[in-house]
Design an enzyme around this catalytic site. Structure first.
Site, short mmCIF file in Angstrom:
data_model
loop_
_atom_site.label_atom_id
_atom_site.label_comp_id
_atom_site.label_asym_id
_atom_site.label_seq_id
_atom_site.Cartn_x
_atom_site.Cartn_y
_atom_site.Cartn_z
N GLU A 97 -0.27 -5.14 6.17
CA GLU A 97 1.03 -5.23 5.49
C GLU A 97 1.96 -6.20 6.22
O GLU A 97 2.67 -6.99 5.60
CB GLU A 97 1.69 -3.85 5.42
N ASP A 157 6.28 -4.17 -1.32
CA ASP A 157 5.64 -3.06 -0.61
C ASP A 157 6.61 -1.90 -0.47
O ASP A 157 7.83 -2.08 -0.62
CB ASP A 157 5.18 -3.55 0.78
N GLY A 158 6.10 -0.74 -0.16
CA GLY A 158 6.94 0.43 0.10
C GLY A 158 7.36 0.47 1.57
O GLY A 158 7.08 -0.45 2.34
N THR A 161 0.85 -1.20 0.00
CA THR A 161 0.00 0.00 0.00
C THR A 161 0.88 1.24 0.00
O THR A 161 1.95 1.25 0.60
CB THR A 161 -0.90 -0.02 1.26
C1 5RP Z 1 1.49 2.24 4.17
C2 5RP Z 1 2.97 2.07 4.13
C3 5RP Z 1 3.67 2.56 2.93
O1 5RP Z 1 4.34 1.49 2.32
C4 5RP Z 1 4.64 3.60 3.34
O2 5RP Z 1 3.93 4.62 4.02
C5 5RP Z 1 5.36 4.21 2.14
O3 5RP Z 1 4.44 4.91 1.36
P1 5RP Z 1 4.89 5.69 0.06
O4 5RP Z 1 5.32 4.66 -0.93
O5 5RP Z 1 3.65 6.44 -0.38
O6 5RP Z 1 6.01 6.63 0.45
O7 5RP Z 1 3.58 1.53 5.02
O8 5RP Z 1 0.96 1.83 5.40
#
Ligand code: 5RP
Length: 256
Positions: free
Chosen positions: A111, A89-90, A33
Site C-alpha cells: 500500500e 485506499d482505506g 486493500t
Molecule cells: C490494510 C489497510 C486498510 O486500508 C485499513 O486496515 C482499513 O481497512 P478497512 O477499510 O477494512 O477498515 O491498511 O492493510
C-alpha cells in the site's frame, strides 16, 4: 444505496462511490486493500460494466487482485505501470493533517509503495476513522522473520525514548500462527496509545534493522473522503492552496 447495508457498510460505500468519481478513462489506478477499498473496487467494476470505464488497476494485495479480476477490471503490476495517476485506499486512522495509520489488514508495505508511486492518494473512510491524534489503533510494522523477537525488543527499547504513551510490540497472530504478509514477512502491532510526532516516529522506526516498513503514512495522502451511514460524504483536500476554499471544503457536506 441498499437498505440492507449496515450503517458502517453504507458509510464505506458512500465514501468509495464519491472517490470513484475521481477515476477517469485512461488512468492507472492503485487499488487499496480492506473492506472500504473493496467497495471502491466494486463501484469501479460497476462503472466498467455500465459505461465501459477504461482503466488499469494496480492492486495492493492478492485479495484486491482477486476481487479486481472478478469485477472485470484489468490489472497490472507496479513494475509494469511504473507510475500511477491515483491511488484510492482505506485507513485505520487519519488526523487533521491527513497523516494515516494503515496496515490493519496487513497490506501496508504494498500500500505504501503504491501510494507513494502515485500523483495523488485519496483515502476513503467512515467517520470512526478520524482521530484528533494518531495512536489508539495499534501501529502495524512489517518485520522480517529473521530475528523478529530481537527486532521486537529493539523497537520496544527505542520507543521508551519517543513521544508515545505505550511501548508494547505484539506479534500479530492468525489461527494461532504468526500472520504472514504477501511478502512473506510478519507484523508487529505497536500499542502506542498516542503518537506525539508521527513524522519523526515513521523515520525512526525504519532505522531499526529487521523493520521492512511501518504503517504511518505522512505527507502521502492528498484527499480524504469520509462517508456517513445516511449517505452524506465530507471531502478534505490537503492540496487546496486557497485557504478560504480549503476551509469551506474541510468536511463540507457535498451530498446536497
Ligand atoms: C490494510 C489497510 C486498510 O486500508 C485499513 O486496515 C482499513 O481497512 P478497512 O477499510 O477494512 O477498515 O491498511 O492493510
Amino acid at each position: 444505496m441498499s437498505d440492507d447495508l449496515s450503517p458502517a457498510e453504507a458509510a464505506k460505500s458512500a465514501a468509495a462511490l464519491k472517490a470513484s468519481e475521481y477515476v477517469k478513462n485512461g488512468m492507472k489506478v492503485g487499488l487499496g486493500t480492506g473492506s472500504t477499498a473493496a467497495w471502491l473496487v466494486k463501484h469501479l467494476g460497476e462503472r466498467k460494466r455500465t459505461e465501459g470505464l477504461d482503466i488499469v488497476g494496480v492492486p495492493t494485495s492478492t485479495r484486491t487482485a482477486e476481487q479486481a479480476r472478478e469485477e472485470g477490471i484489468p490489472i497490472t503490476t507496479l513494475n509494469e505501470a511504473k507510475w500511477l495517476d491515483l491511488t484510492i485506499d482505506g485507513a485505520d486512522e487519519y488526523d487533521a493533517d491527513l497523516a494515516l495509520i494503515k496496515g490493519g489488514g496487513g497490506a501496508l508495505l504494498q500500500e505504501k509503495i503504491v501510494a507513494t508511486a502515485s500523483d495523488r492518494m485519496i483515502v476513503i473512510a467512515d467517520e470512526t476513522k478520524f482521530v484528533p491524534q494518531l495512536g489508539a489503533f495499534p501501529l502495524p510494522v512489517e518485520v522480517l522473520g529473521f530475528g523478529m523477537h530481537t527486532t521486537q525488543l529493539l523497537l520496544e527499547e527505542m520507543l521508551e525514548g519517543l513521544d508515545v504513551t505505550g511501548t508494547k510490540a505484539v506479534p500479530r497472530m492468525t489461527d494461532g500462527q504468526l500472520f504472514v504478509t504477501d511478502e512473506g514477512n510478519h507484523i508487529l502491532d505497536l500499542h502506542l496509545g498516542r503518537i506525539g510526532n508521527p513524522r519523526q516516529l515513521s523515520l525512526v522506526l525504519n532505522q531499526v534493522p529487521g523493520v521492512v516498513e511501518n504503517g504511518l503514512f505522512v505527507d502521502i495522502c492528498d484527499i480524504c473522503i469520509t462517508g456517513h451511514s445516511d449517505g452524506r460524504i465530507e471531502v478534505r483536500d490537503a492540496t487546496s492552496d486557497d485557504a478560504e476554499a480549503s476551509e469551506r471544503n474541510v468536511f463540507a457536506d457535498l451530498a446536497d
